[in-house]
Scaffold this motif. Structure first.
Motif, PDB file in Angstrom:
ATOM      1  N   THR A  80       0.842  -1.198   0.000  1.00 53.40           N
ATOM      2  CA  THR A  80       0.000   0.000   0.000  1.00 53.40           C
ATOM      3  C   THR A  80       0.879   1.250   0.000  1.00 53.40           C
ATOM      4  OG1 THR A  80      -1.713  -1.189   1.213  1.00 53.40           O
ATOM      5  CG2 THR A  80      -1.851   1.211   1.212  1.00 53.40           C
ATOM      6  N   ALA A  81       1.904   1.258   0.841  1.00 52.56           N
ATOM      7  CA  ALA A  81       2.823   2.395   0.903  1.00 52.56           C
ATOM      8  C   ALA A  81       3.546   2.567  -0.430  1.00 52.56           C
ATOM      9  CB  ALA A  81       3.826   2.204   2.040  1.00 52.56           C
ATOM     10  N   LYS A 128       4.287   5.528  -5.624  1.00 52.11           N
ATOM     11  CA  LYS A 128       4.236   5.507  -7.087  1.00 52.11           C
ATOM     12  C   LYS A 128       3.195   6.490  -7.627  1.00 52.11           C
ATOM     13  CE  LYS A 128       6.129   0.932  -7.627  1.00 52.11           C
ATOM     14  NZ  LYS A 128       5.881  -0.485  -7.783  1.00 52.11           N
ATOM     15  N   MET A 129       2.066   6.607  -6.934  1.00 51.09           N
ATOM     16  CA  MET A 129       1.043   7.564  -7.371  1.00 51.09           C
ATOM     17  C   MET A 129       1.587   8.990  -7.283  1.00 51.09           C
ATOM     18  SD  MET A 129      -2.286   5.808  -5.614  1.00 51.09           S
ATOM     19  CE  MET A 129      -3.581   6.739  -6.424  1.00 51.09           C
ATOM     20  N   THR A 157       2.519  11.567 -10.680  1.00 55.05           N
ATOM     21  CA  THR A 157       1.573  12.665 -10.859  1.00 55.05           C
ATOM     22  C   THR A 157       2.342  13.891 -11.334  1.00 55.05           C
ATOM     23  OG1 THR A 157       0.129  11.831  -9.118  1.00 55.05           O
ATOM     24  CG2 THR A 157      -0.100  14.153  -9.684  1.00 55.05           C
ATOM     25  N   LYS A 158       1.894  14.452 -12.435  1.00 52.41           N
ATOM     26  CA  LYS A 158       2.560  15.644 -12.982  1.00 52.41           C
ATOM     27  C   LYS A 158       2.079  16.867 -12.223  1.00 52.41           C
ATOM     28  CE  LYS A 158       3.283  13.538 -17.425  1.00 52.41           C
ATOM     29  NZ  LYS A 158       3.071  13.520 -18.844  1.00 52.41           N
TER      30      LYS A 158
END
Length: 77
Positions: free
Chosen positions: A15-16, A21-22, A26-27
């Motif tokens: 989960t971490a 990664k998210m 994200t730009k």
């Protein structure tokens, strides 16, 4: 506003890792440009592997309960 709901805890480190990664993908130029993400880390979901291989309790009911909790908390994606 879109609120991403993530149901985690079936491997808290996974989960971490997903959250990192998210963020990294994200730009966003500023903190305020990042996505709104609500993570529910629920380590009490029964093992799907034990359910499949050994007939242990299914994780389905706890997954559904957890998803509904995310939805009630504002997650809409």
């Amino acid at each position: 506003m879109a609120m991403i709901g993530v149901l985690g805890g079936m491997g808290p480190m996974a989960t971490a890792d997903l959250f990192v990664k998210m963020i990294e993908n994200t730009k966003a130029q500023t903190d305020q440009e990042h996505l709104s993400i609500l993570i529910y880390n629920n380590p009490h979901i029964p093992s799907r592997i034990d359910a499949i291989l050994h007939g242990a309790p299914s994780p389905e009911a706890e997954l559904v309960r957890s998803a509904k909790l995310l939805e009630r908390s504002g997650a809409n994606f």
